[in-house]
Motif scaffolding. Structure first.
Motif, PDB file in Angstrom:
ATOM      1  N   HIS A  79      46.420  50.286  38.111  1.00 35.36           N
ATOM      2  CA  HIS A  79      45.576  49.256  38.738  1.00 35.36           C
ATOM      3  C   HIS A  79      46.514  48.461  39.654  1.00 35.36           C
ATOM      4  O   HIS A  79      46.895  47.327  39.363  1.00 35.36           O
ATOM      5  CB  HIS A  79      44.972  48.389  37.638  1.00 35.36           C
ATOM      6  CG  HIS A  79      43.859  47.483  38.065  1.00 35.36           C
ATOM      7  ND1 HIS A  79      43.513  47.265  39.389  1.00 35.36           N
ATOM      8  CD2 HIS A  79      43.009  46.712  37.332  1.00 35.36           C
ATOM      9  CE1 HIS A  79      42.503  46.411  39.429  1.00 35.36           C
ATOM     10  NE2 HIS A  79      42.184  46.067  38.204  1.00 35.36           N
TER      11      HIS A  79
ATOM     12  N   GLN B 190      45.989  44.761  40.754  1.00 35.10           N
ATOM     13  CA  GLN B 190      46.150  43.812  39.649  1.00 35.10           C
ATOM     14  C   GLN B 190      47.629  43.439  39.513  1.00 35.10           C
ATOM     15  O   GLN B 190      47.973  42.267  39.334  1.00 35.10           O
ATOM     16  CB  GLN B 190      45.630  44.433  38.342  1.00 35.10           C
ATOM     17  CG  GLN B 190      45.795  43.535  37.117  1.00 35.10           C
ATOM     18  CD  GLN B 190      44.863  42.320  37.129  1.00 35.10           C
ATOM     19  OE1 GLN B 190      43.686  42.448  37.435  1.00 35.10           O
ATOM     20  NE2 GLN B 190      45.374  41.156  36.797  1.00 35.10           N
TER      21      GLN B 190
ATOM     22  N   PRO C  11      44.872  39.925  32.299  1.00 34.34           N
ATOM     23  CA  PRO C  11      44.132  40.431  33.466  1.00 34.34           C
ATOM     24  C   PRO C  11      42.642  40.115  33.363  1.00 34.34           C
ATOM     25  O   PRO C  11      41.936  40.164  34.364  1.00 34.34           O
ATOM     26  CB  PRO C  11      44.385  41.947  33.419  1.00 34.34           C
ATOM     27  CG  PRO C  11      44.710  42.250  31.982  1.00 34.34           C
ATOM     28  CD  PRO C  11      45.398  41.023  31.455  1.00 34.34           C
ATOM     29  N   LEU C  12      42.162  39.812  32.160  1.00 40.66           N
ATOM     30  CA  LEU C  12      40.746  39.586  31.871  1.00 40.66           C
ATOM     31  C   LEU C  12      39.935  40.861  32.178  1.00 40.66           C
ATOM     32  O   LEU C  12      40.353  41.631  33.037  1.00 40.66           O
ATOM     33  CB  LEU C  12      40.202  38.380  32.628  1.00 40.66           C
ATOM     34  CG  LEU C  12      40.948  37.052  32.368  1.00 40.66           C
ATOM     35  CD1 LEU C  12      40.363  35.938  33.263  1.00 40.66           C
ATOM     36  CD2 LEU C  12      40.857  36.637  30.899  1.00 40.66           C
ATOM     37  N   PRO C  13      38.822  41.122  31.517  1.00 43.48           N
ATOM     38  CA  PRO C  13      38.165  40.241  30.560  1.00 43.48           C
ATOM     39  C   PRO C  13      38.899  40.176  29.218  1.00 43.48           C
ATOM     40  O   PRO C  13      39.598  41.105  28.852  1.00 43.48           O
ATOM     41  CB  PRO C  13      36.787  40.914  30.376  1.00 43.48           C
ATOM     42  CG  PRO C  13      37.041  42.369  30.613  1.00 43.48           C
ATOM     43  CD  PRO C  13      38.098  42.414  31.663  1.00 43.48           C
TER      44      PRO C  13
ATOM     45  N   ARG D 237      36.983  52.517  41.935  1.00 43.20           N
ATOM     46  CA  ARG D 237      37.335  52.458  40.506  1.00 43.20           C
ATOM     47  C   ARG D 237      36.606  53.575  39.779  1.00 43.20           C
ATOM     48  O   ARG D 237      35.434  53.840  40.034  1.00 43.20           O
ATOM     49  CB  ARG D 237      36.933  51.116  39.894  1.00 43.20           C
ATOM     50  CG  ARG D 237      37.070  51.120  38.373  1.00 43.20           C
ATOM     51  CD  ARG D 237      36.845  49.779  37.736  1.00 43.20           C
ATOM     52  NE  ARG D 237      37.960  48.876  37.990  1.00 43.20           N
ATOM     53  CZ  ARG D 237      38.080  47.687  37.410  1.00 43.20           C
ATOM     54  NH1 ARG D 237      37.165  47.266  36.547  1.00 43.20           N
ATOM     55  NH2 ARG D 237      39.120  46.911  37.685  1.00 43.20           N
TER      56      ARG D 237
ATOM     57  N   PRO E  17      32.554  49.503  34.997  1.00 42.28           N
ATOM     58  CA  PRO E  17      32.227  48.084  35.155  1.00 42.28           C
ATOM     59  C   PRO E  17      33.397  47.242  35.677  1.00 42.28           C
ATOM     60  O   PRO E  17      34.561  47.562  35.433  1.00 42.28           O
ATOM     61  CB  PRO E  17      31.856  47.642  33.734  1.00 42.28           C
ATOM     62  CG  PRO E  17      31.461  48.897  33.028  1.00 42.28           C
ATOM     63  CD  PRO E  17      32.299  49.986  33.628  1.00 42.28           C
ATOM     64  N   SER E  18      33.075  46.180  36.395  1.00 43.36           N
ATOM     65  CA  SER E  18      34.095  45.258  36.909  1.00 43.36           C
ATOM     66  C   SER E  18      33.419  43.940  37.260  1.00 43.36           C
ATOM     67  O   SER E  18      32.296  43.935  37.769  1.00 43.36           O
ATOM     68  CB  SER E  18      34.739  45.831  38.166  1.00 43.36           C
ATOM     69  OG  SER E  18      35.512  44.857  38.829  1.00 43.36           O
ATOM     70  N   THR E  19      34.090  42.857  37.009  1.00 49.14           N
ATOM     71  CA  THR E  19      33.678  41.556  37.553  1.00 49.14           C
ATOM     72  C   THR E  19      34.692  41.110  38.604  1.00 49.14           C
ATOM     73  O   THR E  19      34.369  40.958  39.779  1.00 49.14           O
ATOM     74  CB  THR E  19      33.563  40.498  36.427  1.00 49.14           C
ATOM     75  OG1 THR E  19      32.510  40.905  35.550  1.00 49.14           O
ATOM     76  CG2 THR E  19      33.249  39.123  36.993  1.00 49.14           C
ATOM     77  N   ARG E  20      35.942  40.913  38.175  1.00 42.18           N
ATOM     78  CA  ARG E  20      36.968  40.335  39.049  1.00 42.18           C
ATOM     79  C   ARG E  20      37.341  41.207  40.235  1.00 42.18           C
ATOM     80  O   ARG E  20      37.421  40.745  41.369  1.00 42.18           O
ATOM     81  CB  ARG E  20      38.266  40.060  38.262  1.00 42.18           C
ATOM     82  CG  ARG E  20      38.303  38.754  37.559  1.00 42.18           C
ATOM     83  CD  ARG E  20      39.089  38.897  36.287  1.00 42.18           C
ATOM     84  NE  ARG E  20      38.366  39.791  35.407  1.00 42.18           N
ATOM     85  CZ  ARG E  20      37.380  39.395  34.606  1.00 42.18           C
ATOM     86  NH1 ARG E  20      37.082  38.141  34.531  1.00 42.18           N
ATOM     87  NH2 ARG E  20      36.701  40.265  33.868  1.00 42.18           N
ATOM     88  N   THR E  21      37.619  42.473  39.972  1.00 39.24           N
ATOM     89  CA  THR E  21      38.179  43.298  41.047  1.00 39.24           C
ATOM     90  C   THR E  21      37.134  43.521  42.130  1.00 39.24           C
ATOM     91  O   THR E  21      37.407  43.361  43.321  1.00 39.24           O
ATOM     92  CB  THR E  21      38.694  44.628  40.468  1.00 39.24           C
ATOM     93  OG1 THR E  21      39.456  44.350  39.312  1.00 39.24           O
ATOM     94  CG2 THR E  21      39.524  45.386  41.476  1.00 39.24           C
TER      95      THR E  21
HETATM   96  N1   CP Z   1      41.242  42.564  35.693  1.00 39.86           N
HETATM   97  C1   CP Z   1      40.217  43.372  36.038  1.00 39.86           C
HETATM   98  O1   CP Z   1      40.409  44.507  36.516  1.00 39.86           O
HETATM   99  O2   CP Z   1      39.002  42.830  35.780  1.00 39.86           O
HETATM  100  P1   CP Z   1      37.604  43.556  36.057  1.00 39.86           P
HETATM  101  O3   CP Z   1      37.547  44.766  35.155  1.00 39.86           O
HETATM  102  O4   CP Z   1      36.547  42.544  35.747  1.00 39.86           O
HETATM  103  O5   CP Z   1      37.588  43.982  37.501  1.00 39.86           O
END
Ligand code: CP
Length: 309
Positions: A138, A141, A269-271, A110, A56-60
């Motif tokens: 990462h 990041q 780095p979130l989440p 990823r 899962p990922s939102t930002r990347t």
């Molecule tokens: N910081 C980061 O990698 O966020 P995601 O997992 O949402 O991509």
């Protein structure tokens, strides 16, 4: 199969030099200024990015996709794993052969498996960017983390950084440590309960930065320029009881921070889960949403560099 690794692969920060970051951040600032005047550019028209996210990922994922779109390129997404032939048992290697065969200009991958990005790079003739391989690394990041530090403080040299949280399972803090190691007079405090401390192989790879391990932040927070917090990564614990035991062992909120006259910039780095209370989001030192936004511009500069070469 022949070894097809591209020289433009971005798999680790271990082999990236200070000059790389300096020129990337210069290009990031140039692109950012242009994108603030005009929301779409055509500097990468005719280029295609393939995003393959098996975790899962939102930002990347989104920031890479927005970045490529905003600089004029196109994006093809592998889709959710359960909608692909991975669900029928196709291997990661075969999936990467297929993506590479459709001739994108760059692939972002990823996986939860350590080393998967290098496996992809070995298979693909297209440049591969590691968007996170398990607990290992990462690298992009780390690029946006350094860029955020440089913007907030003006320079990286001489910085004092606290990296706090689940360091043992963290790929962001390993990549960031290797990146910081390229700069002068840097001190890193690894702040975590003993069970979650930084992996010995990460420390063994560092040549220049001064390091210190701490169990808590209270005695050093006022000396730091940045406190970089990470979440407890539930999905990487083999023993759920161990996760429950360590859950909540480090948490920041407005009340706990109000004791200090001087606060560092707070990054993440979130989440986040429960380690950063939303009541600190409005503090001027809270940098994590700006940090995530910076990621789009840094990744745009990186994509432009790779597809232009
Ligand atoms: N910081 C980061 O990698 O966020 P995601 O997992 O949402 O991509």
């Amino acid at each position: 199969m022949p070894h097809a690794t591209s020289t433009d692969d971005i798999i680790s920060t271990l082999n990236l030099k200070r000059k790389f970051y300096e020129s990337l951040f210069k290009e990031t600032n140039t692109l950012r200024k242009k994108l603030e005047r005009k929301s779409m550019l055509d500097v990468c028209a005719d280029s295609v990015l393939a995003t393959v996210f098996m975790e899962p990922s939102t930002r990347t994922r989104l920031s890479f996709q927005f970045a490529m779109t905003k600089i004029g390129g196109r994006v093809i997404d592998f889709g959710p794993v359960e909608a692909t032939s991975t669900a029928k048992g196709e291997t990661f290697e075969d999936s990467m052969r297929m993506v590479d065969g459709y001739s994108p200009d760059v692939i972002v991958v990823r996986s939860k498996v350590v080393g998967a990005a290098q496996v992809a790079a070995d298979i693909c003739s297209t440049p591969v960017i590691n968007a996170g391989d398990g607990t290992n690394e990462h690298p992009t990041q780390a690029m946006l983390d350094l860029y955020t530090m440089q913007k907030a403080r003006g320079k990286i040299d001489g910085v004092k950084v606290g990296l706090m949280g689940d360091l043992s399972h963290s790929r962001t803090t390993s990549s960031l440590s290797y990146a910081l190691d390229q700069f002068n007079d840097v001190t890193v405090y690894y702040i975590a309960p003993a069970e979650l401390q930084i992996r010995p192989n990460v420390v063994a790879s560092l040549k220049h930065i001064q390091i210190e391990k701490k169990e808590n932040y209270e005695s050093i927070i006022s000396n730091l320029d940045f406190l970089y917090v990470t979440r407890l990564q539930k999905e990487r614990f083999t023993d759920p009881a161990e996760y429950d035991r360590l859950k909540g062992s480090y948490q920041l909120d407005k009340s706990s921070l109000s004791k200090y006259q001087r606060l560092p910039f707070i990054m993440h780095p979130l989440p986040r889960v429960d380690e950063l209370n939303p009541d600190i989001d409005g503090l001027p030192v809270a940098k994590y949403f700006e940090q995530a936004k910076n990621g789009m511009y840094v990744r745009a500069a990186l994509l432009k560099r790779i597809v232009s070469e």
